[in-house]
Enzyme design. Structure first.
Site, PDB file in Angstrom:
ATOM      1  N   LYS B  98       0.879  -1.156   0.000  1.00 37.61           N
ATOM      2  CA  LYS B  98       0.000   0.000   0.000  1.00 37.61           C
ATOM      3  C   LYS B  98       0.918   1.207   0.000  1.00 37.61           C
ATOM      4  O   LYS B  98       1.641   1.463   0.962  1.00 37.61           O
ATOM      5  CB  LYS B  98      -0.906   0.021   1.226  1.00 37.61           C
ATOM      6  CG  LYS B  98      -1.869   1.181   1.151  1.00 37.61           C
ATOM      7  CD  LYS B  98      -2.732   1.326   2.363  1.00 37.61           C
ATOM      8  CE  LYS B  98      -3.489   2.637   2.251  1.00 37.61           C
ATOM      9  NZ  LYS B  98      -3.750   3.235   3.549  1.00 37.61           N
ATOM     10  N   GLY B 159      -8.143   9.960   9.590  1.00 34.45           N
ATOM     11  CA  GLY B 159      -8.383  10.065  11.025  1.00 34.45           C
ATOM     12  C   GLY B 159      -9.466  11.058  11.407  1.00 34.45           C
ATOM     13  O   GLY B 159      -9.813  11.190  12.571  1.00 34.45           O
ATOM     14  N   ALA B 185      -9.532   6.243   4.250  1.00 34.68           N
ATOM     15  CA  ALA B 185      -9.347   7.435   5.077  1.00 34.68           C
ATOM     16  C   ALA B 185     -10.606   8.268   5.260  1.00 34.68           C
ATOM     17  O   ALA B 185     -11.317   8.578   4.316  1.00 34.68           O
ATOM     18  CB  ALA B 185      -8.249   8.334   4.525  1.00 34.68           C
ATOM     19  N   GLY B 186     -10.835   8.589   6.520  1.00 35.23           N
ATOM     20  CA  GLY B 186     -11.887   9.538   6.853  1.00 35.23           C
ATOM     21  C   GLY B 186     -13.241   8.929   7.182  1.00 35.23           C
ATOM     22  O   GLY B 186     -14.163   9.647   7.548  1.00 35.23           O
ATOM     23  N   ASN B 207      -9.551   2.402   9.778  1.00 38.63           N
ATOM     24  CA  ASN B 207      -8.624   2.188  10.882  1.00 38.63           C
ATOM     25  C   ASN B 207      -9.052   2.968  12.127  1.00 38.63           C
ATOM     26  O   ASN B 207      -9.589   2.411  13.075  1.00 38.63           O
ATOM     27  CB  ASN B 207      -7.201   2.564  10.458  1.00 38.63           C
ATOM     28  CG  ASN B 207      -6.166   2.189  11.515  1.00 38.63           C
ATOM     29  OD1 ASN B 207      -6.483   1.835  12.639  1.00 38.63           O
ATOM     30  ND2 ASN B 207      -4.909   2.237  11.166  1.00 38.63           N
ATOM     31  N   THR B 208      -8.870   4.305  12.094  1.00 36.73           N
ATOM     32  CA  THR B 208      -9.096   5.100  13.306  1.00 36.73           C
ATOM     33  C   THR B 208     -10.470   4.865  13.926  1.00 36.73           C
ATOM     34  O   THR B 208     -10.591   4.695  15.147  1.00 36.73           O
ATOM     35  CB  THR B 208      -8.943   6.601  12.983  1.00 36.73           C
ATOM     36  OG1 THR B 208      -7.647   6.801  12.444  1.00 36.73           O
ATOM     37  CG2 THR B 208      -9.099   7.448  14.224  1.00 36.73           C
TER      38      THR B 208
END
Lengths: 375, 256
Positions: B98, B159, B185-186, B207-208
Site C-alpha cells: 500500500k 483520522g 481514510a476519513g 482504521n481510526t
C-alpha cells in the site's frame, strides 16, 4: 522570516498583562474553539482558566486520541558527556560545579546502547553537555557508526550547531533534533546563562530553524519550567511550535516539559510550577496545537506521570540515567538532573498498558534516510 | 451470489480492509480484525521489526488468514517509499504494497506527484501496488495507466471521521475506473462505509474509527455490516434522488 522577529512582535510584559486580564467568559469561549487563534490560547493559559482544567483535560484527551490513537511512544536518553563549558545557574553540568566529569568512548557508548536496546528501546536520544572540543563531529560520527545498527530512530540533544554540521549528522543517520530554549525572556535568559556559547540567545533560538532547514524529521523543543512566569513561557512555546509546524511542514514537532523542582541542596527555581500549572500548560498547548507531540521525561514523579498519560502526552522516556555511563557502567559522573521516576521501562510500559494505551517502541525506520543500504 | 472482490487476480470475500494503527493493545487489534471479517490488513512498516519474529504486531497476524499489506506510511517522497517497499519484500513479505507518500506528517495527505512516480517504479519492479491518493479522477486514471492494481482515494482527511466529503469526485473515479476503487481514510461510522459502497466503491479501508472506538471489536463488526449493507444496496440498484416526485402509479401509464 526568522522566528526571532516574530518573537519581538510580542513584548513579554504586554503578553503577561493580557493573560492576567482574561476572564471566565473568555475561557469558556476558548475551550471548544477549533482551530484556535492566539487570543483563545492566551485565555487558556490564564489564571481565569484554572476552574476549567477538567474541561480542558477532556478536550485534550479526545483530540490526542483522534490524532495519535491510544498509543504512547517510548524512548531513552543516552548521555555521552557531562563536560560543559557553560555556566547555567540551574544545571548539574555547570562548569563551576566541582563534579566528576566523563566523556564516553565510542566503545563505551556501544555498551550503553546495547543495554538500552536490550530493555526494548528502538528510539534513542543522544545528550551531551556543551563541549564541542571533546564531542567533535568526528567523535559523533564514530558514535553513530556504533548506534545505527541498534536503533530505528536517533535524535540528538547536544549544543547547537550550524546547518552544515546538521546536514552531516543527518547523513550519518540522525533523524531528530531537540533543543530547549530554556526561556523566551531575552533579558532574563542572560541572567541564567552566565557565560559560554549558550549565552547567545538568538543563536540558540534559531537552532530549530537551522535543523529544520537541514532536514531533520523531528524537531523537539521546550522551555525550562520554573525560570520565568510559565504562562508567558507557554505562550511563546506555542508560538514557536506553530511557527516551526508551519515552516517545516514535513517535520514532526514535539514539546517537552522539563520542570525544575525545588529540592534540598538543589537550585531553587525562581518561579515554581505546580502540578496543576503543568496540566494547564500541557492541555492548553494540545488544544492550540492538535498535531504537536508532547513529551514527558523521568524528571516527573511516577504518580504524576501515570496521571498525565491520558491527558495529551504522546511520548515518554523510561528507565533513564542522566549521567554518562549510567546504564551499563559503574559511573560516578554527575547526573544532569535527579530522576524522579526510577521504575524500569518494563514497569512503566505495564502502567501505560493498564491505562488502556499501547506502548510503541518503534515508529520509524532507518530505511527512510538516504544512507540506507536498502536503497 | 458470488460477489467477490478481485485485486490483481486474487479473490477476497470481504470488502472491508483494516488498518492496524492506534489500537490500545495488540489484543484489541486482533479481536477487531476477527470481528471485521477483513482479509486484508495494512501494517505500517515503520512500526514493525520485520526480522523480529516476536514483533508485537506481526506475531499476531496469521498469514493463513490475512493478506498482510505493508504500507509505506512516513515516506516523504517516491525514493523513500520505494526503498521501504523493497525492504519489506527483501524481508519476505509478499510483493504487495500500500503506497503512501505523505510529506506532511500531520494530516498525512498524499503527494500526487511523488505517488505517481513511486507507483511507476514499483509496478516495473513487479509489485502489486495499491496507492493511497487524493480523490482526483485524473490521477486515478494516471495511476491505473502505470499499472496499479487498485486506487485508494480518500473520503476525507485521514483520522478525521468526517465521512465522504469527496463524494462527487469519488463518483467520477468509480465511473471511470478499470481497477478496484477502495475508499480509504476519513470513514468515521458504518453509515459512511455503507455510503461509499452504495455509490459503487469496491471496498473501503477503515482504521481510526475502529481503533479508537469505545469497543473496537463491536465497532469492527458494525463496519462489517455497514459494508455488506452498502454493497447489497448497490447491487440491488439504488434509484437516484430526483428533484421532482415520481408517482409509483403514473397517470399516463396506459399510453405506453
Amino acid at each position: 522570516m526568522e522566528f526571532y522577529h516574530e518573537l519581538q512582535k510580542y513584548p513579554w510584559d504586554e503578553v503577561e498583562a493580557w493573560i492576567e486580564s482574561r476572564t471566565a467568559s473568555h475561557v469558556e469561549t476558548a475551550v471548544g474553539t477549533q482551530p484556535m487563534q492566539l487570543e483563545n490560547f492566551l485565555s487558556l493559559l490564564s489564571p481565569a482558566a484554572e476552574p476549567f482544567l477538567e474541561e480542558m483535560a477532556q478536550c485534550s484527551h479526545r483530540l490526542t486520541e483522534q490524532r495519535f490513537g491510544k498509543v504512547i511512544n517510548l524512548f531513552a536518553p543516552l548521555y555521552l558527556s557531562n563536560v560543559c563549558t557553560n555556566r547555567c545557574a540551574y544545571c548539574g553540568f555547570n562548569a563551576d560545579n566541582p563534579v566528576a566529569r566523563l566523556t564516553l568512548t565510542p566503545e563505551q557508548v556501544e555498551t550503553e546502547a546495547k543495554f538500552i536496546h536490550e530493555m526494548g528501546f528502538r528510539h534513542l536520544l543522544l545528550v551531551s553537555g556543551d563541549s564541542p572540543h571533546i564531542v567533535t563531529m568526528e567523535y559523533l560520527h564514530a558514535v553513530l557508526e556504533k548506534l545505527r545498527p541498534l536503533f530505528a530512530s536517533i535524535s540528538i540533544e547536544i549544543f547547537p550547531l550550524d546547518g552544515g554540521a546538521y546536514c552531516k549528522l543527518i547523513e550519518h543517520g540522525v533523524d531528530g533534533l531537540t533543543v530547549f530554549q530554556e526561556t523566551y525572556h531575552e533579558d532574563r535568559y542572560r541572567d541564567f546563562h552566565l557565560s559560554g556559547k549558550k549565552r547567545d540567545f538568538r543563536w540558540r533560538l534559531g537552532t530549530p530553524e537551522r535543523g529544520g532547514d537541514a532536514g531533520f524529521r523531528r524537531l523537539g523543543m521546550g522551555a525550562l519550567l520554573g525560570l520565568c512566569n510559565w504562562r508567558v513561557e507557554g505562550f511563546f512555546l506555542g508560538l514557536h511550535a506553530r511557527y516551526l509546524l508551519r515552516t517545516f511542514w514535513k517535520s514532526h514537532v514535539s514539546i517537552s516539559f522539563p520542570r525544575l523542582r525545588p529540592a534540598a541542596g538543589a537550585y531553587v527555581p525562581p518561579s515554581p510550577v505546580s502540578d496543576a500549572n503543568m496540566v494547564q500548560l500541557l492541555t492548553a498547548l494540545r488544544l492550540f496545537l492538535p498535531d504537536a507531540g508532547m513529551v514527558l521525561s523521568t524528571r516527573e514523579s511516577p504518580v504524576f506521570r501515570d496521571h498525565l498519560v491520558p491527558l495529551g502526552v504522546t511520548s515518554m522516556s523510561a528507565g533513564s540515567r542522566t549521567e554518562p555511563g549510567g546504564y551499563a557502567h559503574d559511573s560516578d559522573a554527575e547526573p544532569q538532573f535527579e530522576v524522579a521516576d526510577e521504575r524500569p521501562p518494563r514497569v512503566v510500559a505495564e502502567m501505560i498498558r493498564s491505562k488502556g494505551y499501547d506502548t510503541v517502541w518503534k515508529d520509524w525506520d532507518p530505511a527512510f534516510l538516504h544512507y540506507s543500504k536498502a536503497g | 451470489m458470488n460477489d467477490s472482490l478481485i485485486i490483481a487476480g486474487r479473490v477476497f470475500h470481504s470488502r472491508l480492509l483494516m488498518g492496524t494503527g492506534k489500537f490500545a493493545s495488540p489484543q484489541q487489534m486482533k479481536e477487531a480484525m476477527e470481528a471485521s471479517g477483513a482479509e486484508i490488513v495494512t501494517v505500517a512498516l515503520r512500526r514493525v521489526e520485520l526480522e523480529n519474529p516476536q514483533d508485537s504486531i506481526l506475531s499476531i497476524i496469521d498469514p493463513g488468514k490475512y493478506l498482510l499489506l505493508p504500507n509505506t506510511s512516513g515516506a516523504r517522497d517516491a525514493g523513500e517509499a520505494v526503498r521501504l517497499a523493497r525492504l519489506a519484500r527483501a524481508a519476505g513479505c509478499e510483493p504487495w504494497v500500500k503506497l503512501e507518500v505523505t510529506p506532511d506528517p500531520h494530516h498525512l495527505l498524499p503527494d500526487p506527484v511523488e505517488t505517481l512516480k513511486a507507483a511507476e517504479t514499483l509496478v516495473k519492479e513487479g509489485f502489486v501496488v495499491l496507492p493511497y491518493m487524493p480523490a482526483d479522477p485524473v490521477l486515478a486514471k494516471r495511476l491505473e495507466e502505470v499499472g496499479t492494481a487498485a486506487v485508494m482515494p480518500l473520503g476525507s482527511p485521514i483520522g478525521s471521521k468526517q465521512g465522504l466529503r469527496t463524494r462527487d469526485l469519488l463518483e467520477i473515479i468509480i465511473e471511470g475506473a478499470n481497477v478496484p476503487v477502495v475508499v480509504d481514510a476519513g470513514l468515521g461510522a458504518p453509515s459512511h462505509a455503507a455510503e461509499a459502497m452504495e455509490v459503487g466503491a469496491d471496498a473501503v479501508l477503515v482504521n481510526t474509527a475502529i481503533a479508537v472506538a469505545g469497543d473496537p471489536q463491536a465497532m469492527a463488526e458494525a463496519f462489517k455490516k455497514g459494508v455488506a449493507a452498502g454493497r447489497q444496496a448497490f447491487l440491488a440498484g439504488i434509484g437516484r434522488p430526483q428533484r421532482m416526485a415520481e408517482a409509483s402509479s403514473p397517470l399516463t401509464g396506459f399510453l405506453r
